[in-house]
Design a protein around this motif. Structure first.
Motif, PDB file in Angstrom:
ATOM      1  N   ALA A 134       0.815  -1.213   0.000  1.00 25.18           N
ATOM      2  CA  ALA A 134       0.000   0.000   0.000  1.00 25.18           C
ATOM      3  C   ALA A 134       0.845   1.258   0.000  1.00 25.18           C
ATOM      4  CB  ALA A 134      -0.943  -0.005   1.202  1.00 25.18           C
ATOM      5  N   THR A 135       2.038   1.189   0.595  1.00 24.75           N
ATOM      6  CA  THR A 135       2.825   2.424   0.712  1.00 24.75           C
ATOM      7  C   THR A 135       3.955   2.524  -0.300  1.00 24.75           C
ATOM      8  OG1 THR A 135       4.264   1.490   2.418  1.00 24.75           O
ATOM      9  CG2 THR A 135       2.312   2.661   3.180  1.00 24.75           C
ATOM     10  N   THR A 136       4.319   1.412  -0.968  1.00 24.60           N
ATOM     11  CA  THR A 136       5.416   1.499  -1.945  1.00 24.60           C
ATOM     12  C   THR A 136       5.065   0.908  -3.298  1.00 24.60           C
ATOM     13  OG1 THR A 136       6.370  -0.669  -1.475  1.00 24.60           O
ATOM     14  CG2 THR A 136       7.124   1.155  -0.096  1.00 24.60           C
ATOM     15  N   GLY A 137       4.016   0.100  -3.381  1.00 20.27           N
ATOM     16  CA  GLY A 137       3.706  -0.576  -4.632  1.00 20.27           C
ATOM     17  C   GLY A 137       4.450  -1.890  -4.796  1.00 20.27           C
ATOM     18  N   LEU A 138       5.437  -2.147  -3.934  1.00 23.03           N
ATOM     19  CA  LEU A 138       6.145  -3.433  -4.002  1.00 23.03           C
ATOM     20  C   LEU A 138       5.258  -4.525  -3.429  1.00 23.03           C
ATOM     21  CD1 LEU A 138       9.648  -2.366  -2.618  1.00 23.03           C
ATOM     22  CD2 LEU A 138       9.049  -2.769  -5.010  1.00 23.03           C
ATOM     23  N   ILE A 139       5.255  -5.682  -4.055  1.00 21.40           N
ATOM     24  CA  ILE A 139       4.460  -6.801  -3.565  1.00 21.40           C
ATOM     25  C   ILE A 139       5.311  -7.619  -2.606  1.00 21.40           C
ATOM     26  CG2 ILE A 139       3.230  -8.909  -4.246  1.00 21.40           C
ATOM     27  CD1 ILE A 139       2.591  -7.444  -6.891  1.00 21.40           C
ATOM     28  N   PRO A 140       4.859  -7.784  -1.361  1.00 22.40           N
ATOM     29  CA  PRO A 140       5.688  -8.452  -0.354  1.00 22.40           C
ATOM     30  C   PRO A 140       5.958  -9.918  -0.665  1.00 22.40           C
ATOM     31  CG  PRO A 140       3.511  -7.918   0.537  1.00 22.40           C
ATOM     32  CD  PRO A 140       3.558  -7.340  -0.833  1.00 22.40           C
ATOM     33  N   LEU A 141       7.234 -10.309  -0.584  1.00 19.45           N
ATOM     34  CA  LEU A 141       7.611 -11.703  -0.770  1.00 19.45           C
ATOM     35  C   LEU A 141       8.108 -12.292   0.541  1.00 19.45           C
ATOM     36  CD1 LEU A 141       9.634 -11.443  -4.135  1.00 19.45           C
ATOM     37  CD2 LEU A 141       7.181 -11.831  -3.831  1.00 19.45           C
ATOM     38  N   LEU A 142       8.932 -11.522   1.251  1.00 16.28           N
ATOM     39  CA  LEU A 142       9.513 -11.997   2.505  1.00 16.28           C
ATOM     40  C   LEU A 142       9.576 -10.851   3.489  1.00 16.28           C
ATOM     41  CD1 LEU A 142      11.265 -13.785   4.392  1.00 16.28           C
ATOM     42  CD2 LEU A 142      13.216 -13.220   2.981  1.00 16.28           C
ATOM     43  N   GLY A 143       9.041 -11.050   4.693  1.00 17.01           N
ATOM     44  CA  GLY A 143       9.070 -10.017   5.710  1.00 17.01           C
ATOM     45  C   GLY A 143       9.793 -10.475   6.957  1.00 17.01           C
ATOM     46  N   ILE A 144      10.523  -9.536   7.598  1.00 15.49           N
ATOM     47  CA  ILE A 144      11.179  -9.811   8.879  1.00 15.49           C
ATOM     48  C   ILE A 144      10.757  -8.727   9.862  1.00 15.49           C
ATOM     49  CG2 ILE A 144      13.378 -10.071  10.094  1.00 15.49           C
ATOM     50  CD1 ILE A 144      14.662 -10.927   7.477  1.00 15.49           C
ATOM     51  N   ASP A 145      10.099  -9.137  10.911  1.00 20.28           N
ATOM     52  CA  ASP A 145       9.584  -8.226  11.932  1.00 20.28           C
ATOM     53  C   ASP A 145      10.737  -7.829  12.859  1.00 20.28           C
ATOM     54  OD1 ASP A 145       8.210  -6.887  13.913  1.00 20.28           O
ATOM     55  OD2 ASP A 145       6.726  -8.456  14.249  1.00 20.28           O
ATOM     56  N   VAL A 146      11.059  -6.542  12.965  1.00 16.93           N
ATOM     57  CA  VAL A 146      12.077  -6.133  13.928  1.00 16.93           C
ATOM     58  C   VAL A 146      11.527  -5.188  14.997  1.00 16.93           C
ATOM     59  CG1 VAL A 146      14.167  -6.690  12.661  1.00 16.93           C
ATOM     60  CG2 VAL A 146      13.044  -4.482  12.253  1.00 16.93           C
ATOM     61  N   TRP A 147      10.228  -5.241  15.229  1.00 18.31           N
ATOM     62  CA  TRP A 147       9.723  -4.648  16.461  1.00 18.31           C
ATOM     63  C   TRP A 147      10.405  -5.434  17.599  1.00 18.31           C
ATOM     64  CZ3 TRP A 147       4.952  -1.779  17.808  1.00 18.31           C
ATOM     65  CH2 TRP A 147       4.417  -1.061  16.735  1.00 18.31           C
ATOM     66  N   GLU A 148      10.684  -4.757  18.695  1.00 16.03           N
ATOM     67  CA  GLU A 148      11.383  -5.438  19.784  1.00 16.03           C
ATOM     68  C   GLU A 148      10.606  -6.650  20.296  1.00 16.03           C
ATOM     69  OE1 GLU A 148      12.168  -1.890  22.149  1.00 16.03           O
ATOM     70  OE2 GLU A 148      14.291  -2.013  21.650  1.00 16.03           O
ATOM     71  N   HIS A 149       9.280  -6.599  20.216  1.00 13.24           N
ATOM     72  CA  HIS A 149       8.505  -7.740  20.714  1.00 13.24           C
ATOM     73  C   HIS A 149       8.807  -9.027  19.927  1.00 13.24           C
ATOM     74  CE1 HIS A 149       5.252  -6.283  17.738  1.00 13.24           C
ATOM     75  NE2 HIS A 149       5.613  -7.463  17.293  1.00 13.24           N
ATOM     76  N   ALA A 150       9.345  -8.864  18.717  1.00  7.61           N
ATOM     77  CA  ALA A 150       9.625 -10.032  17.884  1.00  7.61           C
ATOM     78  C   ALA A 150      10.843 -10.807  18.372  1.00  7.61           C
ATOM     79  CB  ALA A 150       9.839  -9.604  16.435  1.00  7.61           C
ATOM     80  N   TYR A 151      11.735 -10.145  19.122  1.00  8.53           N
ATOM     81  CA  TYR A 151      12.987 -10.801  19.474  1.00  8.53           C
ATOM     82  C   TYR A 151      13.475 -10.562  20.895  1.00  8.53           C
ATOM     83  CZ  TYR A 151      14.991  -6.165  18.366  1.00  8.53           C
ATOM     84  OH  TYR A 151      15.268  -4.809  18.330  1.00  8.53           O
TER      85      TYR A 151
END
Lengths: 266, 193
Positions: free
Chosen positions: A213-230
Motif C-alpha cells: 500500500a505504501t510502496t507498490g512493491l508486492i511483499p515476498l519476505l518479511g522480517i519483523d524487527v519490532w522489539e517484541h519479535a525478538y
C-alpha cells in the motif's frame, strides 16, 4: 511433532480467496439491482427478495470482520531460533490485538461510509494503517517462516531473480540483514517484487506501514524487527536475531508469492 | 533495568561519542535543539539525553512514594489539566499503543510560552527540545520510555499496565526541581553524562 502440509494449505487458501472474490462480485451486481428495486415500495418486493435485500444492503462496505489466522505449525516449531514463548505472545497477543483493533476501526469506517461522513472516514486513516498493516504484515510473516530444515532455496524462479537483482543469495541476505538491523525503532524489513520493472528489491518500513500500500512493491519476505519479535530471545541484540532468522525462512512460500505476483501482471 | 541501562543506553552513549568524535565537548543537552540536522545526533544523542533524563526522575518505590508535586507544580497541573488524575489519564491515552505507534516517548512539558503544561508523544528517540519535532519546542519535566524494551520482560504487550504502574516510581522531588529549572530558565533540564 510438526504436522502440516504446505501444498494443502496453499490450495485451501486459493479456494478461500476465489470464493470470496466470487461472492463480492455477485454482491456488487445484486446490490445495485436491489437498491434500484428498493426505491419501489417495499411491499411490492416479494418477501424472500426483500429479506435478502435487507441483508445485502446492510452488508458492511469494508467487507466484514477479520480473524486471527491459525499458524501452520505449533508454537514450538521455530525453536531454537524463535522460542515458544515469543511465538505464543507474538501471535496470540500482539497479532490478535491488531485484528481486534482493525475490526473496531472497520466498524467505525462502515458507519462513517454509510453516513457519508468524509471527515469521519479520514480520521480513521492512522488506525487503519496501523492495525490493518499490523494484521497484514503478521499474516505474511507467519507464512514465510517454517521449522528449521523444512525448506531450502532451490533452483527456480526465486533463486534466478535473486541472482539477477542482487548478484547472489549471500549478497541478498547481507543487504536485507543490514537494512533490517538498521531500522530505527519499530519496523520491518522486506523483499518485494517490483511490478514496474519485474525485479525484486529490499525495503524497510516503519511501524506497521504495509509494504504494498505504501510502496507498490508486492511483499515476498518479511522480517519483523519490532522489539517484541525478538526481545525475549535476543534482548537488545537485534543483529543476532536477524542473522538467525534465515534458518527458518520458508523459501517455498516466498517463491510462491513471486510466482503469484508475476502472474498478476501478465 | 540492567539491560535497559547497560546495553540500550550504553549503546546510545557509545554511538553519540562516535558521532561527535573530534568535535568540541558539549553537554548532551546542548545538542538537542538542532538534533534534527544530523541523524546520528537525533537517534543516538536523543537516546542518550532521553535515558539520562529518565533515570534521574525515578526512585525506588519506598523513596518515591514519599514524594509529591510541589505547590507550584500542583497549581500548574490543575490549571492545565484540571487535576493530577486527569493529567495521568491524558498521559495514559497518549501512551497507549494506538497513540504512540511503535517506539517512542511520552512527555509532560512546560510549553514554550511557559504558561501551561502539555502532554505529547514523540517517536523513536525524538524529544520536545528538538526543533522541528513538535509545532514548537517544549521543555520536558516528566518523560516515559514506551519502547518495548522498556517494559517487555515484565509486561510483554501490556503497555497500559506498565504506564499505570510507572507512577509508583516517579520521584516528584526531581520532577519539582525540573519544573523550577524550566520555569526559571525557559530551557531544557541538563542531565548527567
Amino acid at each position: 511433532r510438526i504436522s502440516f502440509s504446505l501444498r494443502q494449505h496453499h490450495i485451501k487458501k486459493k479456494k478461500k480467496l476465489t470464493t470470496s472474490l466470487i461472492m463480492s462480485g455477485n454482491k456488487l451486481i445484486i446490490n445495485s439491482a436491489l437498491r434500484a428495486a428498493s426505491h419501489l415500495r417495499s411491499d411490492v418486493l416479494p418477501k424472500e427478495a426483500s429479506k435478502v435485500a435487507a441483508a445485502m444492503l446492510s452488508s458492511a462496505p469494508s467487507g466484514g470482520k477479520h480473524t486471527l489466522p491459525d499458524l501452520m505449525y505449533d508454537y514450538n516449531a521455530l525453536e531454537p531460533v524463535i522460542s515458544t514463548e515469543t511465538m505464543t505472545i507474538h501471535h496470540s497477543k500482539h497479532h490478535n490485538t491488531y485484528v481486534t483493533n482493525l475490526n473496531v476501526a472497520l466498524e467505525k469506517l462502515d458507519t462513517a461510509v454509510n453516513q457519508g461522513d468524509a471527515s469521519g472516514i479520514i480520521a480513521l486513516e492512522s488506525a487503519l494503517k496501523f492495525n490493518g498493516g499490523g494484521h497484514l504484515n503478521h499474516s505474511l510473516f507467519w507464512d514465510n517462516l517454517c521449522p528449521k530444515g523444512y525448506s531450502e532455496l532451490k533452483d527456480g524462479p526465486l533463486k534466478e531473480e535473486i541472482e539477477i537483482s542482487f548478484g547472489g543469495v549471500e549478497n541478498m541476505k547481507q543487504d536485507l540483514s543490514a537494512m533490517t538491523i538498521g531500522v530505527q525503532g519499530s519496523g520491518w524489513g522486506w523483499i518485494g517484487y517490483n511490478p514496474k520493472n519485474g525485479g525484486i528489491e529490499c525495503a524497510t518500513r516503519a511501524n506497521q506501514d504495509p509494504l504494498e500500500a505504501t510502496t507498490g512493491l508486492i511483499p515476498l519476505l518479511g522480517i519483523d524487527v519490532w522489539e517484541h519479535a525478538y526481545y525475549v530471545d535476543y534482548r537488545n541484540v537485534r543483529p543476532d536475531y536477524v542473522n538467525a532468522i534465515w534458518d527458518v525462512i520458508n523459501w517455498d512460500a516466498v517463491e510462491q508469492r513471486l510466482v503469484d505476483a508475476t502472474k498478476k501482471i501478465e | 533495568m540492567k539491560i535497559h541501562h547497560d546495553k540500550h543506553h550504553g549503546t546510545y552513549v557509545a554511538n553519540i561519542n562516535k558521532a561527535t568524535e573530534g568535535k568540541p565537548e558539549k553537554p548532551i543537552l546542548d545538542l538537542m535543539a538542532d538534533a534534527l540536522e544530523a541523524t546520528p545526533v537525533r537517534n543516538s544523542g536523543g537516546g542518550h539525553y532521553n535515558h539520562a533524563f529518565f533515570w534521574e526522575e525515578m526512585a525506588p518505590f519506598s523513596q518515591a512514594s514519599k514524594t509529591k508535586p510541589s505547590a507550584a507544580l500542583e497549581a500548574m497541573i490543575n490549571k492545565s489539566f484540571g487535576s493530577l488524575d486527569e493529567m495521568k489519564s491524558i498521559f495514559a491515552a497518549k501512551a497507549a499503543p494506538g497513540a504512540v505507534f511503535g517506539s517512542g516517548w511520552v512527555w509532560v512539558c512546560v510549553n514554550k510560552k511557559g504558561d501551561a503544561l502539555d502532554i505529547v508523544g514523540t517517536p523513536n528517540q525524538d524529544n520536545p527540545l528538538m526543533k522541528g519535532v513538535l509545532g514548537e519546542v517544549a521543555f520536558p519535566i516528566i518523560g516515559l520510555d514506551v519502547w518495548e524494551h522498556a517494559y517487555y520482560l515484565n509486561y510483554q504487550n501490556r503497555r497500559p499496565e506498565y504506564v499505570d504502574n510507572w507512577w509508583n516510581v516517579v520521584n516528584w522531588d526531581k520532577v519539582n526541581s525540573n519544573f523550577d529549572y524550566v520555569t526559571k530558565n525557559h530551557s531544557g533540564v541538563p542531565v548527567k553524562g
